[in-house]
Scaffold this motif. Sequence first.
Motif, PDB file in Angstrom:
ATOM      1  N   LEU A 145      12.839  33.825  22.107  1.00 36.84           N
ATOM      2  CA  LEU A 145      11.679  32.982  21.806  1.00 36.84           C
ATOM      3  C   LEU A 145      12.110  31.629  21.247  1.00 36.84           C
ATOM      4  O   LEU A 145      11.474  30.605  21.531  1.00 36.84           O
ATOM      5  CB  LEU A 145      10.736  33.695  20.831  1.00 36.84           C
ATOM      6  N   LYS A 146      13.181  31.613  20.474  1.00 32.69           N
ATOM      7  CA  LYS A 146      13.695  30.335  19.964  1.00 32.69           C
ATOM      8  C   LYS A 146      14.132  29.429  21.116  1.00 32.69           C
ATOM      9  O   LYS A 146      13.856  28.231  21.122  1.00 32.69           O
ATOM     10  CB  LYS A 146      14.884  30.564  19.016  1.00 32.69           C
ATOM     11  N   VAL A 147      14.813  30.017  22.085  1.00 39.02           N
ATOM     12  CA  VAL A 147      15.256  29.250  23.249  1.00 39.02           C
ATOM     13  C   VAL A 147      14.046  28.744  24.035  1.00 39.02           C
ATOM     14  O   VAL A 147      14.000  27.588  24.455  1.00 39.02           O
ATOM     15  CB  VAL A 147      16.195  30.093  24.143  1.00 39.02           C
ATOM     16  N   MET A 148      13.058  29.600  24.210  1.00 42.70           N
ATOM     17  CA  MET A 148      11.845  29.183  24.922  1.00 42.70           C
ATOM     18  C   MET A 148      11.153  28.031  24.198  1.00 42.70           C
ATOM     19  O   MET A 148      10.642  27.106  24.841  1.00 42.70           O
ATOM     20  CB  MET A 148      10.882  30.361  25.079  1.00 42.70           C
ATOM     21  N   LEU A 198      13.989  39.180  26.499  1.00 37.82           N
ATOM     22  CA  LEU A 198      13.040  39.531  25.439  1.00 37.82           C
ATOM     23  C   LEU A 198      13.186  40.998  25.026  1.00 37.82           C
ATOM     24  O   LEU A 198      12.944  41.349  23.876  1.00 37.82           O
ATOM     25  CB  LEU A 198      11.599  39.271  25.887  1.00 37.82           C
ATOM     26  N   ASP A 199      13.567  41.836  25.959  1.00 38.25           N
ATOM     27  CA  ASP A 199      13.716  43.264  25.689  1.00 38.25           C
ATOM     28  C   ASP A 199      14.806  43.519  24.654  1.00 38.25           C
ATOM     29  O   ASP A 199      14.627  44.315  23.740  1.00 38.25           O
ATOM     30  CB  ASP A 199      14.043  43.993  27.001  1.00 38.25           C
ATOM     31  N   GLN A 232      12.396  23.596  35.201  1.00 41.97           N
ATOM     32  CA  GLN A 232      12.398  24.649  34.184  1.00 41.97           C
ATOM     33  C   GLN A 232      11.317  24.442  33.132  1.00 41.97           C
ATOM     34  O   GLN A 232      11.131  23.341  32.647  1.00 41.97           O
ATOM     35  CB  GLN A 232      13.762  24.707  33.495  1.00 41.97           C
ATOM     36  N   GLN A 233      10.624  25.528  32.820  1.00 41.82           N
ATOM     37  CA  GLN A 233       9.661  25.538  31.731  1.00 41.82           C
ATOM     38  C   GLN A 233      10.055  26.642  30.759  1.00 41.82           C
ATOM     39  O   GLN A 233      10.919  27.453  31.054  1.00 41.82           O
ATOM     40  CB  GLN A 233       8.250  25.775  32.259  1.00 41.82           C
ATOM     41  N   GLY A 234       9.392  26.682  29.646  1.00 41.19           N
ATOM     42  CA  GLY A 234       9.707  27.672  28.628  1.00 41.19           C
ATOM     43  C   GLY A 234       8.743  28.833  28.641  1.00 41.19           C
ATOM     44  O   GLY A 234       8.615  29.567  29.615  1.00 41.19           O
ATOM     45  N   THR A 235       8.011  28.956  27.562  1.00 36.30           N
ATOM     46  CA  THR A 235       7.135  30.098  27.321  1.00 36.30           C
ATOM     47  C   THR A 235       6.123  30.320  28.445  1.00 36.30           C
ATOM     48  O   THR A 235       5.898  31.456  28.858  1.00 36.30           O
ATOM     49  CB  THR A 235       6.381  29.905  25.981  1.00 36.30           C
ATOM     50  N   ASP A 236       5.536  29.256  28.950  1.00 32.01           N
ATOM     51  CA  ASP A 236       4.481  29.386  29.963  1.00 32.01           C
ATOM     52  C   ASP A 236       4.932  30.132  31.216  1.00 32.01           C
ATOM     53  O   ASP A 236       4.120  30.783  31.868  1.00 32.01           O
ATOM     54  CB  ASP A 236       3.951  28.012  30.373  1.00 32.01           C
ATOM     55  N   VAL A 271      21.050  28.250  27.808  1.00 29.70           N
ATOM     56  CA  VAL A 271      19.848  27.956  28.597  1.00 29.70           C
ATOM     57  C   VAL A 271      19.357  26.508  28.453  1.00 29.70           C
ATOM     58  O   VAL A 271      19.069  25.865  29.461  1.00 29.70           O
ATOM     59  CB  VAL A 271      18.720  28.972  28.286  1.00 29.70           C
ATOM     60  N   PRO A 272      19.264  25.940  27.248  1.00 27.99           N
ATOM     61  CA  PRO A 272      18.829  24.541  27.164  1.00 27.99           C
ATOM     62  C   PRO A 272      19.757  23.559  27.899  1.00 27.99           C
ATOM     63  O   PRO A 272      19.305  22.513  28.368  1.00 27.99           O
ATOM     64  CB  PRO A 272      18.809  24.256  25.667  1.00 27.99           C
ATOM     65  N   ASP A 273      21.025  23.912  28.031  1.00 27.72           N
ATOM     66  CA  ASP A 273      21.945  23.074  28.802  1.00 27.72           C
ATOM     67  C   ASP A 273      21.687  23.214  30.303  1.00 27.72           C
ATOM     68  O   ASP A 273      21.880  22.262  31.064  1.00 27.72           O
ATOM     69  CB  ASP A 273      23.404  23.457  28.517  1.00 27.72           C
ATOM     70  N   LEU A 274      21.276  24.396  30.718  1.00 25.22           N
ATOM     71  CA  LEU A 274      21.025  24.647  32.138  1.00 25.22           C
ATOM     72  C   LEU A 274      19.690  24.071  32.614  1.00 25.22           C
ATOM     73  O   LEU A 274      19.567  23.643  33.756  1.00 25.22           O
ATOM     74  CB  LEU A 274      21.048  26.155  32.419  1.00 25.22           C
TER      75      LEU A 274
END
Length: 166
Positions: free
Chosen positions: A93-96, A85-86, A107-111, A62-65
């Motif tokens: 959460l680490k990736v987020m 998350l399921d 792309q955003q993370g947690t928000d 995901v961080p590469d994408l």
Amino acid sequence: MKILPLLFLAPLMVFASTTPKDIRISVQKYGSNSFASKITAEDWSETIKKISTGDNEWLLLVPDLAPVVNLQQSNQLSGALYYALDANAKETLKVMSILDKHHYQHQQGTDIACVPPFDKITNGEMEIYNRIRLSLLDTGPQAATCLWIMEGWVEEIKASKARKST
């Protein structure tokens, strides 16, 4: 005669062989200028499906994408992270949190990834939401923000439904 069935299976084996390494190579080859338009629909669909399962190897992609996806792909990626998350809340959460530290065009993370990707609550979505909620409660304090965002969105959907019914 035994070779004939194998000839039909060979194309299926090739199609199912997309790996995180293959996608990373595409990211490096095409970069932010054309990755979004060069990845095949099948490879992108497979990537989203694998990320949504919470598989570590795919989550680490995901961080590469994030820096190379377009808006539509970003929305799909966020939805995949929500469903991941399921199965694997801690790693998701680490990736987020990695995404939270950067500013990407789309792309955003947690928000965004913690917002459930639905605007109506069906029984199936509520079941998934409840499993994710419990998974986040078991993950520890780092899950608090995600849980707060997720619960807020679901409460907003419920309130909107209640307003419409009165």
